[in-house]
Design an enzyme around this catalytic site. Structure first.
Site, short mmCIF file in Angstrom:
data_model
loop_
_atom_site.label_atom_id
_atom_site.label_comp_id
_atom_site.label_asym_id
_atom_site.label_seq_id
_atom_site.Cartn_x
_atom_site.Cartn_y
_atom_site.Cartn_z
N HIS A 92 7.98 -26.83 -0.54
CA HIS A 92 7.30 -27.94 -1.24
C HIS A 92 6.14 -27.43 -2.08
O HIS A 92 5.29 -28.21 -2.51
CB HIS A 92 6.85 -28.98 -0.20
N LYS A 120 -14.12 0.00 -3.76
CA LYS A 120 -15.22 0.39 -2.87
C LYS A 120 -16.31 1.09 -3.66
O LYS A 120 -17.50 0.79 -3.51
CB LYS A 120 -14.71 1.33 -1.77
N GLU A 142 0.82 -1.22 0.00
CA GLU A 142 0.00 0.00 0.00
C GLU A 142 0.85 1.26 0.00
O GLU A 142 0.42 2.31 -0.46
CB GLU A 142 -0.93 0.02 1.22
#
Ligand code: PA5
Length: 424
Positions: free
Chosen positions: A297, A411, A276
């Site tokens: 793995h 948003k 951010e």
């Protein structure tokens, strides 16, 4: 305090390039410390390691009350209002003895239904954390959990069990806290979410869990005195500069790798801090993480032989907190007797050294950030180390590291699709 080891980076960032770049990094730190950088109105986090004792005691008193009156605490928050507390609590299981659960960090019906069911036979308190006081995810979770509290205890006792951590003046949550009489703590207006772990945002949940927040702040204060020294040997500056030079040279991804699974959530906190702060104007290293040996793995193949567009930073504790000895077996059916009597912690250390060496040989620039052990002071110092380093990195990239304008995009679309009044 954490120490940066750069021996394996020389082939990618020549010493001369580091020396030539250091004045840029020092100028960035200088502008940060003189509070003259982009986003200078959001530098309150630099003062948090010196949180006054009286403020810390208020937090500890509230935490004690939560512990005395409840079986668990549900912390409601998302992003910077959630990741730091979770990182510390999961890193310190032996200190974090009081159960802290998290809500509002997603919109999953399954998650929240399961959480609510798990509270059926538990006395719980709610700590709702939101700087803006208007973020949808925590607002929904708070509504759900508050309803549960009110149904169970009535409005006034529910308010007694509710703590709000929010802006001192602005936002719906501040208004509610005042009207309903919740205990409340303030998020300083000049501290952004991802830089707020050393404010009540992180300290209250940590204290409720049982972590010695004074020790965490002491660790952060040591980091403050180390990593704000404006000199070329400052490891936060060197880390910021190396990752910037690598990025400028085409490196796209930074993988934070740890052999301590209890630091998995710390890596999540770091991802938000880096992503951010830096992901702007088409730039920024993509922050990824790997928890070893588990991820050897799954991601090991890619790390060893895949696209060479990454830098790997190992986060390494020097002193294990526990010891587990591999037992001998007279029949040695699995051929493991060569490890009998050895400590798992030592085997894990060898796995780290072998991995670092293999990844270096595979052509990955590798950094190591080492620290004594995983405890409250170390966590405080790690939080602050990365905050300074990422702030400087962002400034070197030429962005404002303290805003997040891009977060609004989803948003706005979501609100329009959900039919929020006034949004189209
Ligand atoms: O770092 C940030 O600023 C964000 O991640 C916020 O912390 C997050 O969006 C939650 O915001 P708020 O605390 O206003 O609910």
């Amino acid at each position: 305090v954490p120490v940066l080891e750069t021996a394996e980076i020389q082939n990618y960032v020549a010493k001369g390039k580091m020396a030539a770049g250091m004045p840029r990094a020092q100028a960035a730190l200088d502008s940060l410390l003189k509070r003259k950088c982009p986003g200078a109105d959001m530098l309150g986090w630099l003062d948090l390691p010196r949180t006054p004792e009286s403020d810390r005691i208020k937090i500890e008193d509230a935490a004690k009350r939560i512990q005395d009156e409840n079986d668990c605490l549900v912390v409601v928050g998302i992003g910077g209002s959630y990741l730091g507390a979770r990182a510390a609590i999961e890193a310190l299981p032996e200190y974090a003895a009081f159960p802290v659960l998290f809500a509002g960090q997603n919109l999953s019906a399954e998650y929240h239904d399961r959480l609510i069911s798990s509270l059926a036979d538990k006395r719980f308190a709610l700590c709702v954390i939101s700087k803006s006081g208007t973020t949808t995810e925590p607002a929904i979770a708070f509504r759900l959990l508050r309803k549960l509290l009110i149904e169970r205890y009535g409005k006034s006792a529910a308010a007694h069990r509710t703590i709000a951590v929010t802006d001192p003046r602005k936002g719906a949550l501040r208004g509610m806290a005042e009207r309903e009489g919740f205990t409340s703590f303030e998020i300083p207006p000049d501290v952004g979410g991802r830089f707020s772990v050393l404010s009540p945002v992180g300290l209250l949940p940590c204290a409720a869990a049982g972590i010695a927040i004074g020790d965490m702040l002491d660790g952060a204060a040591s980091a403050l005195s180390h990593y704000t020294r404006n000199e070329p040997g400052n490891d936060a500056l060197r880390y910021a500069l190396i990752r910037t030079l690598l990025h400028e040279g085409g490196t796209a991804i930074e993988v934070l790798s740890t052999f301590h699974p209890e630091l998995a959530q710390f890596c999540e906190w770091w991802k938000q801090l880096a992503g951010e702060s830096e992901g702007k104007n088409g730039g920024g290293l993509f922050p990824a993480s790997a928890v070893m040996t588990t991820d050897l793995h799954s991601l090991g193949q890619l790390l060893q032989e895949g696209t060479r567009n990454l830098v790997e930073t190992f986060l390494v504790s020097e002193q294990p907190r526990r010891s587990v000895i591999v037992p001998a077996d007279v029949d040695d059916p699995d051929g493991l007797n060569y490890l009998a009597g050895k400590d798992l912690a030592g085997i894990n250390r060898t796995a780290f050294e072998a991995t670092r060496s293999a990844h270096c040989a595979g052509g990955i620039p590798v950094l190591t950030i080492g620290f004594r052990t995983i405890d409250a002071p170390t966590l405080g110092s790690l939080f602050f180390f990365f905050e300074v380093a990422i702030a400087v990195s962002g400034l070197l990239l030429g962005v404002n590291p303290f805003d997040q304008p891009g977060v609004e995009r989803y948003k706005t679309k979501m609100f329009a699709m959900l039919g929020k009044p006034g949004v189209s």
